[in-house]
Scaffold this motif. Structure first.
Motif, PDB file in Angstrom:
ATOM      1  N   HIS A 122      33.299  40.677  29.844  1.00 15.55           N
ATOM      2  CA  HIS A 122      34.527  41.469  29.827  1.00 15.55           C
ATOM      3  C   HIS A 122      34.665  42.315  31.085  1.00 15.55           C
ATOM      4  N   PRO A 123      35.818  42.270  31.758  1.00 10.84           N
ATOM      5  CA  PRO A 123      36.067  43.204  32.862  1.00 10.84           C
ATOM      6  C   PRO A 123      36.077  44.639  32.324  1.00 10.84           C
ATOM      7  N   PRO A 124      35.865  45.632  33.189  1.00 14.26           N
ATOM      8  CA  PRO A 124      35.931  47.028  32.736  1.00 14.26           C
ATOM      9  C   PRO A 124      37.285  47.337  32.105  1.00 14.26           C
ATOM     10  N   GLY A 125      37.269  48.219  31.105  1.00 18.46           N
ATOM     11  CA  GLY A 125      38.490  48.544  30.382  1.00 18.46           C
ATOM     12  C   GLY A 125      39.661  48.954  31.263  1.00 18.46           C
ATOM     13  N   PRO A 126      39.469  49.882  32.233  1.00 20.32           N
ATOM     14  CA  PRO A 126      40.596  50.272  33.089  1.00 20.32           C
ATOM     15  C   PRO A 126      41.188  49.095  33.858  1.00 20.32           C
ATOM     16  N   GLU A 127      40.336  48.164  34.285  1.00 18.72           N
ATOM     17  CA  GLU A 127      40.833  46.979  34.993  1.00 18.72           C
ATOM     18  C   GLU A 127      41.657  46.102  34.057  1.00 18.72           C
ATOM     19  N   ARG A 128      41.192  45.955  32.827  1.00 15.45           N
ATOM     20  CA  ARG A 128      41.943  45.166  31.848  1.00 15.45           C
ATOM     21  C   ARG A 128      43.296  45.808  31.570  1.00 15.45           C
TER      22      ARG A 128
END
Length: 207
Positions: free
Chosen positions: A167-173
């Protein structure tokens, strides 16, 4: 993530973090399935096997019978397993979706629908987390349950999550989904404009 009762299997926990290894070396990795075949269980448990492992608290909801905050939802012909002991908000194996009813209870309706749609997206897009995110946003816009406020609710929810190997980091998502949402809104607006009622030709401007 590991489901405490369904320890033989690994699920795609799209809205959360990395799926952890199960206790047995023969456990099936959900990431290995293609996800392109309706109801495929070539690399995962059948829903019947999953229910046996999950225990009596897990409940099967047949296709077409699930509602989230009163809104009917579906993932093609796939059923949903409601499992309050699942370690994530949601998960997916080929052929069915998993929702943790306890974890999603405090979320806003758009975030609940995002979680469900993200996991449904794995059925169509395979294990790629970004593709599943965009599937959920696209479904929200086209089906009318996602607006700008809901998009920010999703961003607030996802931005607290750390990234990992899957999973990409939450802010990036959040930024990826927000950008895609804006693109979809513009496209939908253009469609509405182009399909508006035709106007008659006139001699000149109205007086």
């Amino acid at each position: 993530m590991r489901d405490g009762r369904a320890s033989l299997w690994l699920a795609l926990t799209g809205a959360l973090g990395l799926a952890l290894c199960a206790v047995q070396a023969t456990a099936v990795r959900a990431q290995d399935w293609s996800g392109s075949t309706e109801g495929s269980t070539t690399s995962g448990p059948t829903v019947e096997d999953y229910l046996k492992e999950a225990g009596p608290d897990a409940k099967l909801v047949n296709q077409g019978a699930l509602k989230i905050d009163g809104r009917p939802v579906n993932c093609g012909k796939r059923p949903t397993v409601l499992n309050s002991n699942f370690d994530s908000w949601g998960g997916a194996f080929p052929g069915f979706v998993i929702l943790n009813t306890k974890k999603i209870a405090g979320l806003s309706t758009p975030v609940k629908l995002y979680v469900y749609s993200h996991e449904c997206g794995h059925q169509f897009e395979g294990p790629d987390e970004t593709k599943a995110d965009l599937f959920a946003i696209r479904r929200g816009v086209t089906r009318g349950w996602l607006d700008a406020v809901g998009m920010e609710d999703i961003c607030t929810f996802i931005s607290t999550l750390k990234g990992d190997g899957v999973h990409p980091p939450g802010p990036e998502r959040c930024e990826t989904m927000r950008k895609y949402y804006r693109e979809l809104v513009v496209t939908e607006s253009q469609k509405t404009t182009s399909t508006s009622a035709p106007q008659p030709q006139t001699l000149g401007p109205a007086q």
